[in-house]
Design a protein around this motif. Structure first.
Motif, short mmCIF file in Angstrom:
data_model
loop_
_atom_site.label_atom_id
_atom_site.label_comp_id
_atom_site.label_asym_id
_atom_site.label_seq_id
_atom_site.Cartn_x
_atom_site.Cartn_y
_atom_site.Cartn_z
N VAL A 54 -72.88 65.12 60.49
CA VAL A 54 -74.26 64.64 60.29
C VAL A 54 -75.24 65.73 60.74
N GLU A 55 -75.01 66.29 61.94
CA GLU A 55 -75.95 67.27 62.48
C GLU A 55 -75.99 68.55 61.64
N PRO A 59 -80.26 68.41 60.76
CA PRO A 59 -80.47 68.48 62.21
C PRO A 59 -81.37 67.37 62.77
N LEU A 60 -82.44 67.01 62.03
CA LEU A 60 -83.28 65.90 62.52
C LEU A 60 -83.00 64.67 61.66
N ALA A 63 -81.65 58.28 61.31
CA ALA A 63 -80.67 57.57 62.15
C ALA A 63 -79.91 56.48 61.39
N ARG A 64 -80.50 55.96 60.31
CA ARG A 64 -79.79 54.92 59.54
C ARG A 64 -78.55 55.51 58.88
N GLU A 65 -78.71 56.74 58.39
CA GLU A 65 -77.56 57.38 57.72
C GLU A 65 -76.56 57.90 58.75
N TYR A 66 -77.07 58.33 59.91
CA TYR A 66 -76.17 58.69 61.02
C TYR A 66 -75.23 57.51 61.29
N ASP A 67 -75.82 56.32 61.42
CA ASP A 67 -75.01 55.13 61.71
C ASP A 67 -74.02 54.83 60.59
N VAL A 318 -83.47 68.08 72.51
CA VAL A 318 -84.43 69.15 72.76
C VAL A 318 -85.30 69.42 71.51
N ALA A 319 -84.65 69.47 70.36
CA ALA A 319 -85.39 69.77 69.13
C ALA A 319 -86.45 68.70 68.87
#
Ligand code: ADP
Ligand code: ASP
Ligand code: MG
Length: 412
Positions: A54-55, A59-60, A63-67, A318-319
């Motif tokens: 995912v990252e 990088p930013l 979050a829905r697709e991260y999940d 951090v980003a």
């Protein structure tokens, strides 16, 4: 029939052989007459791999697709565990979060459990299912999208099920045989505790001891779940592992119960911000809106109306923090000379309920670090913990020296 919750972490389901071994333990409890709810993690390393993908892609990330991506590891192990149990003639069925449905908030990547309706699963137990294998770590948001509960979230799934079903016990099987005075990977002097108080476990977990997710301890405390941590690699016994329980149940007690650490910290300093009312509010509301979890905060003494503001946050945020600060600067809400990120720090903490009534723990901690030549960058305290931010290269040394100084290798 009485219900038991058994949770198997990543290393306990790392391959088909391990899954078979875990399934055998489940079979033993079924034979004793329990209906068992098994919570599984993804195979070890799988979630890290998914997060990495995912990252790398974004990088930013959204979050829905991260999940959507990172929740998938648990689906595989849930199905495989159910199949393995069926091969052993144990009536088992897998359940993904949405099928339960395990309802959560919409805070993607760190959602909180709102409700676990028990009807569907209870009905299936009534029809002869003996084991419900639940994919840990995942749930469903009000809008129907998949959510995850934050890293280590399968522990929380397990405790939440134990609370919802009034389980007799919630057993967390992992790769260590209990909760230790510190991470046994850092020093072989770490000592296994037979019992630990909820509050101490809560602090240790929130300060980095990842053996249990913080939220799982909170839930266990609130719903009085009998929570046990034990190894899936060792012989089974009813007293094995560590029981997380009320303070009153514990006979032995030391001023300091354990040492925790977290490597995933970053120290951010805003140089030369205006020292006037409202500036802290601007900085920290903008960070909070960007989803940055700020931990420690220090404001320097001001000179000529300007000051430096330091805070710590998880290194992978951090980003986001930089972006939020730049955004506030461009919008004219904030003015600073520079934002400096120090990614080579770690947090080391000592925890113990005894600190409520004993003084001198902080002085001793600082002396120990000073004897080792370790410089302290930021300090925070609460009633039962003291945390310091130090250079990451000294982290292990600090943990070992503190463990020695507070004699945690010796029983009380
Ligand atoms: P699982 O995949 O089973 O959920 P985790 O890796 O999340 O396992 O948690 C277990 C790990 O927690 C152990 O391997 C150990 O290195 C680490 N750990 C950190 N602090 C402690 C502690 N105080 N006691 C026991 N384990 C700890
Ligand atoms: N697999 C998830 C993680 O690695 C959840 C868990 O194992 O608790 O964070
Ligand atoms: Mg874990």
């Amino acid at each position: 029939m009485p219900v038991l919750v058994m949770k198997f972490g990543g290393t306990s389901v790392a391959n088909l052989d391990r899954i078979r071994r875990a399934a055998k333990r489940v079979g033993v409890e079924v034979a004793k007459g329990y209906d068992v709810i098994v919570i599984v993690s993804a195979m070890s390393g799988k979630t890290n791999e998914l997060v990495g993908w995912v990252e790398e892609t974004s990088p930013l990330f959204d979050a829905r697709e991260y999940d959507a991506v990172v929740s998938s590891g648990e689906n595989v192990t849930a199905g495989l565990m159910a199949l393995t149990l069926q091969e052993m003639d144990v009536p088992a069925r897998s359940w993904q979060g949405w099928q339960v449905p395990l309802r959560t908030t919409d805070a993607h990547a760190s959602a909180r459990i709102v409700e676990i309706p028990t009807e569907n699963m209870t009905a299936k137990f009534g029809e002869g299912m003996r084991v419900a294998v639940v994919a840990g770590f995942q749930g469903i948001a009000p809008d129907g999208r998949i959510t995850t509960l934050g890293r280590g979230g399968s522990d929380t799934t397990a405790v939440a099920f134990a609370a919802a079903f009034g389980a007799e016990r919630c057993d967390i099987y992992t790769d260590v045989d209990g909760v230790y005075t510190t991470d046994p990977r850092i020093t072989d002097k770490a000592r296994k505790l037979d019992k630990i108080a909820f509050e101490e476990m809560l602090e240790l977990a929130s300060l980095g001891a990842k053996v249990l997710q913080t939220r799982s301890v909170e839930l266990a405390m609130r719903y009085n779940v009998r929570l046990r941590v034990l190894s899936s690699f060792e012989e089974q016994s009813d007293t094995a592992g560590t029981l997380v329980c009320e303070e009153e149940e514990i006979m032995e007690s030391k001023v300091v119960a354990g040492v925790a650490y977290s490597r995933d910290e970053a120290k951010m300093t805003l140089l030369s911000v205006a020292d006037r009312p409202g500036i802290a509010a601007t900085i920290f509301s903008s960070l909070s809106e960007a989803g940055v979890n700020v931990d420690m905060i220090v404001q320097n003494i001001s000179e000529e109306g300007r000051t430096d503001m330091t805070f710590s946050c998880p290194i992978n945020q951090v980003a986001r923090a930089e972006q939020a600060m730049e955004h506030s600067r461009k919008a004219g809400a904030l003015n600073f000379a520079e934002l400096v990120a120090d990614k080579d720090v770690a947090k080391v903490s000592v925890v113990g309920i005894g600190m409520r009534s004993h003084t001198g723990v902080a002085a001793k901690m600082f002396q120990v670090l000073s004897n080792e030549g370790i410089n302290i960058k930021v300090i925070t305290t609460s009633e039962i913990k003291i945390s310091v931010l130090i250079d990451r290269k000294y982290m292990e040394l600090a943990v070992q020296a503190l463990h020695d100084a507070f004699e945690l290798d010796k029983a009380a």
